[in-house]
Design an enzyme around this catalytic site. Structure first.
Site, PDB file in Angstrom:
ATOM      1  N   ASN A 107       0.832  -1.201   0.000  1.00 28.10           N
ATOM      2  CA  ASN A 107       0.000   0.000   0.000  1.00 28.10           C
ATOM      3  C   ASN A 107       0.868   1.253   0.000  1.00 28.10           C
ATOM      4  O   ASN A 107       1.571   1.531   0.995  1.00 28.10           O
ATOM      5  CB  ASN A 107      -0.914   0.028   1.227  1.00 28.10           C
ATOM      6  CG  ASN A 107      -1.714   1.319   1.305  1.00 28.10           C
ATOM      7  OD1 ASN A 107      -2.674   1.498   0.570  1.00 28.10           O
ATOM      8  ND2 ASN A 107      -1.305   2.234   2.178  1.00 28.10           N
ATOM      9  N   GLU A 108       0.881   1.982  -1.109  1.00 26.83           N
ATOM     10  CA  GLU A 108       1.425   3.336  -1.266  1.00 26.83           C
ATOM     11  C   GLU A 108       2.940   3.450  -1.160  1.00 26.83           C
ATOM     12  O   GLU A 108       3.471   4.562  -1.161  1.00 26.83           O
ATOM     13  CB  GLU A 108       0.758   4.311  -0.274  1.00 26.83           C
ATOM     14  CG  GLU A 108      -0.731   4.446  -0.508  1.00 26.83           C
ATOM     15  CD  GLU A 108      -1.401   5.546   0.285  1.00 26.83           C
ATOM     16  OE1 GLU A 108      -2.526   5.938  -0.071  1.00 26.83           O
ATOM     17  OE2 GLU A 108      -0.789   6.025   1.266  1.00 26.83           O
ATOM     18  N   ASN A 109       3.660   2.337  -1.141  1.00 28.40           N
ATOM     19  CA  ASN A 109       5.113   2.442  -0.973  1.00 28.40           C
ATOM     20  C   ASN A 109       5.830   2.806  -2.275  1.00 28.40           C
ATOM     21  O   ASN A 109       6.837   3.521  -2.240  1.00 28.40           O
ATOM     22  CB  ASN A 109       5.674   1.142  -0.396  1.00 28.40           C
ATOM     23  CG  ASN A 109       5.204   0.907   1.017  1.00 28.40           C
ATOM     24  OD1 ASN A 109       4.705   1.814   1.679  1.00 28.40           O
ATOM     25  ND2 ASN A 109       5.330  -0.319   1.495  1.00 28.40           N
ATOM     26  N   GLY A 130       5.136   6.366  -2.473  1.00 32.20           N
ATOM     27  CA  GLY A 130       5.925   7.071  -1.474  1.00 32.20           C
ATOM     28  C   GLY A 130       7.365   7.281  -1.902  1.00 32.20           C
ATOM     29  O   GLY A 130       7.959   8.345  -1.673  1.00 32.20           O
ATOM     30  N   SER A 161      -0.453  -0.604  -4.760  1.00 32.20           N
ATOM     31  CA  SER A 161      -1.583   0.279  -4.952  1.00 32.20           C
ATOM     32  C   SER A 161      -1.254   1.600  -4.273  1.00 32.20           C
ATOM     33  O   SER A 161      -1.001   1.621  -3.064  1.00 32.20           O
ATOM     34  CB  SER A 161      -2.855  -0.327  -4.342  1.00 32.20           C
ATOM     35  OG  SER A 161      -3.987   0.463  -4.605  1.00 32.20           O
TER      36      SER A 161
END
Length: 808
Positions: A415-417, A420, A461
């Site tokens: 999730n979002e790494n 990021g 994602s």
């Protein structure tokens, strides 16, 4: 046959010099709560009062006594949270450092004092960080250095409650000759035939080494006569059995067909004697993701049994920050609430846990597709040891455990790494250090390809499919839309059409009864101490207030109206996004709302609050996720005017007459027309409105209403605070429901325009539930709202529980 003894009773938790009764499965917090040592961390500001628990070392002890005629006895832990040392009669059995996998120890012939000693998660994380070096993180907690439920360290919707304990079952397994270690059923459908390839791994005792064994697999159909059986003899530790089922009944997501489940039994035999058995349910279906490039970019569309699906999804977080408290009944109740909201996909978010099998069993039965994240979220994760080996073992354990479930349709790396790394200033801070890319683009896809090639994998994602595009590019793959909540008006959802919206959402406080329970005795205000403590988002109240103020006069000193307006804006925001994106199917192929549920009582993005009460958002999801949706989309400019969208995600054509009315603020009809519209199955029909039916741009006195087949859409050209609402007037009466104790129908008859009427049933009784959410009524119209769990109520109490967006 293998014997199993559950080790549930007889455990104690050592607290200082005292032994407290302990429940297994459980955790330190639940045991301390039961003993009265700590207050409930969910009430008031008690979270800070129990913070010391997460910094301590804790021990669970029992006397291990067993006597078996079998050759081998194993002590099996399905889940240890997290860094533990296990000793028996003073001798070490082993150490663990991963909450997300199981452990097994040989205790044949050994008895005595059994101790499971848990080191503080903070201490373990510090030791790992000393080995790997620092990595960036969006929160000031060390969750990326320990394989533990990340959100237990606190999140922007969750408390910091750092647990320890035996959170999943513990048992003794007594066996001889051999036992089943792993079963991987690869289920496919080709040319009308169902195929089940069972890949079996066994473990043998010394006496069983090299001994010929037989494996038998049987598929049992949901109907009489449906099934197949296969047998194979083998002398090693692996065997493959292949079964065929002719014309199997296919498993479908809800709304697309039925969910037939087949039993799969695997038995290990020595001659005619059964040694071990494994039983699960499977379903026959095909699943894939269409990621084809097109003129608009790169798609991301679920395809089940050859049918392209607009995914109507919600994100799932752990339903309790003390996850051992979540029972199969609670899983089913929460997932049933998803079904009631017309959801067909649940994304298990990567900062939580691989849920209990009861979660996936319920999804199998309810027709809820499951998107399963691997457990990485919002941080750079070191790829060095000891984490890398733990992560590989964890992934292998959980892929094998979960792959029998037909509801599982996607593995997602994180999730979002990836986002990021590109956007959150990680890259310069890392200076070339590992951060998880090797997991998401290397290790995890290799494990899925090896163990579960029947399902698709995506690296993260959001993710655009490759580094050729920005990870959160709306034109490619999956997208997370957070700029709107953080900085803009919800109307900005309509400014783009992502290919798949995997996260977006808007906050609101929980139900009033939930707040009263969680903040006992507090004089509630948006900024009262308890309310602020139960608001974990950065500038959360500021964003709530700005969201309200863009549409309404921000109420000062009126908590009840502020509470209502915050919930209205949440429902409208999410509803407007889904309406817009659904209208662009098949370019946009799904929305996954952040979030379905909460893990404690808190102001958050959830549709179901921490006490299980439904927010107005839940009712709005029921409307905008229904198979048939009627929408008035604002024009791209004032010259365009509103557009009618008739969205038909059902399997049947929708041919309907839409009544369009241009009305003045008093409810008088200015102009009216009937438009015939046809929408084919799984399609959207969009129609420009006749110019004479468009409200005058910027008019505070005109609005548009569309009605068809019991569905309604409304369009107001200006924010509520600029519209010339009459003072809302309506009559209220109550009617008992025959044969339903504790149920009453509340009947509201509008005398004026009444916009977004809401009955907050929990104001009538904490357990009361209303069957509908926001309703807009024209003069003379009647709304019937059924309330259960309230008993006899007075009309005055009902009036006090009714709110509307226009002044009342």
């Amino acid at each position: 046959m293998k014997d199993v003894t559950q080790l549930i009773d007889g455990w104690s938790l050592r607290h200082d010099e005292t032994l407290l009764p302990a429940r297994v499965p459980g955790c330190v917090h639940t045991d301390l709560l039961a003993a009265g040592v700590i207050p409930d961390p969910y009430l008031g500001r008690n979270e800070t009062e129990v913070a010391w628990v997460g910094g301590r070392t804790w021990s669970y002890v029992t006397d291990l006594v067993h006597d078996s005629a079998h050759e081998r006895t194993d002590l099996v832990f399905d889940g240890l949270d997290t860094a533990a040392t296990i000793t028996l009669a003073g001798e070490a059995l082993g150490k663990t450092r991963n909450m997300h996998r199981g452990y097994r120890f040989d205790v044949t012939g050994r008895t005595g004092a059994l101790e499971v000693r848990f080191t503080s998660a903070y201490e373990e994380a510090a030791a790992v960080r000393a080995l790997t070096g620092e990595r960036p993180n969006v929160y000031p907690e060390p969750f990326q250095y320990i394989r533990k439920m990340a959100c237990g360290f606190g999140w922007d919707w969750g408390p910091t409650v750092v647990t320890a304990g035996m959170w999943r079952p513990v048992r003794l397994e007594h066996w001889s000759t051999a036992r089943i270690d792993r079963v991987r059923p690869l289920v496919t459908v080709e040319g009308g035939t169902g195929h089940v390839e069972v890949r079996l791994e066994v473990r043998r005792s010394e006496r069983g080494s090299g001994r010929p064994l037989t494996a038998r697999a049987t598929v049992r159909g949901p109907g009489a006569g449906a099934g197949a059986t296969a047998e194979v003899s083998f002398t090693g530790e692996e065997a493959v059995l292949r079964l065929k089922v002719g014309e199997p009944r296919l498993w479908w997501p809800r709304g697309h067909g039925d969910q037939p489940l087949y039993g799969l039994d695997v038995t290990l035999l020595d001659g005619g004697a059964a040694l071990d058995a494994w039983r699960r349910r499977i379903g026959f279906r095909t699943v894939g993701i269409d990621r084809s490039a097109d003129a608009h970019g790169t798609g991301f569309t679920f395809v089940v049994n050859g049918v392209r699906i607009f995914a109507r999804g919600v994100n799932w977080i752990p339903d309790d920050v003390l996850p051992s408290r979540v029972t199969p009944e609670r899983y089913r109740a929460r997932l049933a609430q998803a079904v009631e909201a017309n959801v067909d996909l649940v994304r298990v978010w990567g900062g939580g846990i691989y849920e209990d099998d009861a979660f996936y069993d319920a999804c199998d039965e309810l027709g809820l597709m499951v998107w399963q994240d691997f457990l990485f979220a919002c941080a750079a994760y070191p790829e060095e040891q000891p984490l890398r080996g733990e992560i590989e073992a964890e992934a292998r354990d959980n892929v094998v455990r979960l792959m029998p479930h037909p509801s599982l349709v996607l593995w997602n790396g994180n999730n979002e790494n990836l986002w990021g790394f590109r956007d959150w200033d990680w890259e310069p801070a890392l200076a070339g250090d590992s951060w998880g890319e090797g997991y998401y683009l290397g290790l995890l896809p290799r494990i899925v390809a090896e163990l579960d090639p029947t399902r698709p994998y995506t690296a993260g994602s959001p993710w655009s499919g490759s580094w050729d595009h920005h990870p959160n590019d709306t034109r490619h793959g999956t997208h997370h839309s957070w700029e709107v909540w953080n900085r803009q008006d919800y109307a900005e959802y309509r400014s783009s059409v992502p290919r798949f919206v995997a996260e977006f959402g808007w906050q609101a406080p929980p139900a009033l009864a939930t707040l009263r329970r969680a903040l006992p005795g507090e004089d509630l205000a948006p900024d009262s101490p308890g309310m602020l403590h139960h608001q974990k988002a950065e500038d959360g109240n500021g964003k709530l207030n700005r969201g309200i103020a863009r549409h309404f006069d921000l109420p000062e000193g009126d908590f009840d109206r502020w509470h209502y307006l915050a919930q209205v804006v949440q429902a409208r925001a999410v509803g407007s996004g889904i309406e817009h994106w659904r209208a662009h199917w098949p370019l946009c192929a799904g929305t996954v709302v952040w979030q379905l549920n909460d893990c404690w009582p808190v102001s958050s993005w959830a549709a179901v609050d921490g006490d299980g009460r439904l927010k107005p958002l839940h009712h709005e999801l029921r409307r905008v996720y229904a198979d048939r949706l009627l929408t008035l989309l604002p024009g791209r400019s004032e010259d365009d005017g509103p557009e009618l969208a008739v969205d038909n995600q059902s399997a049947d054509p929708w041919r309907t007459a839409v009544t369009l009315r241009l009305l003045d603020a008093d409810g008088g009809v200015v102009r009216e027309a009937v438009v015939e519209v046809a929408a084919e199955p799984r399609s959207v029909a969009r129609t420009a409105l006749p110019p004479e039916l468009r409200p005058t741009p910027g008019s505070p006195k005109e609005f548009l209403v569309a009605d068809a087949d019991g569905l309604r859409a409304v369009h107001f050209p200006v924010p509520d605070k600029e519209f010339a609402y009459p003072r809302a007037r309506y009559d209220v009466r109550t009617e008992p429901v025959p044969g339903r104790t504790g149920a009453v129908d509340v009947v509201v008859t509008a005398r004026t325009l009444v916009r977004d009427l809401l009955l907050q049933a929990d104001r009538l009784a904490p357990q009361a539930v209303a069957d509908s959410g926001l309703r807009t009524l024209l003069p003379g119209e009647e709304a019937r709202i059924r309330v259960t769990g309230c008993g006899d109520v007075r009309v005055a109490a009902v009036r006090a529980a009714l709110f509307s967006a226009d002044p009342a």
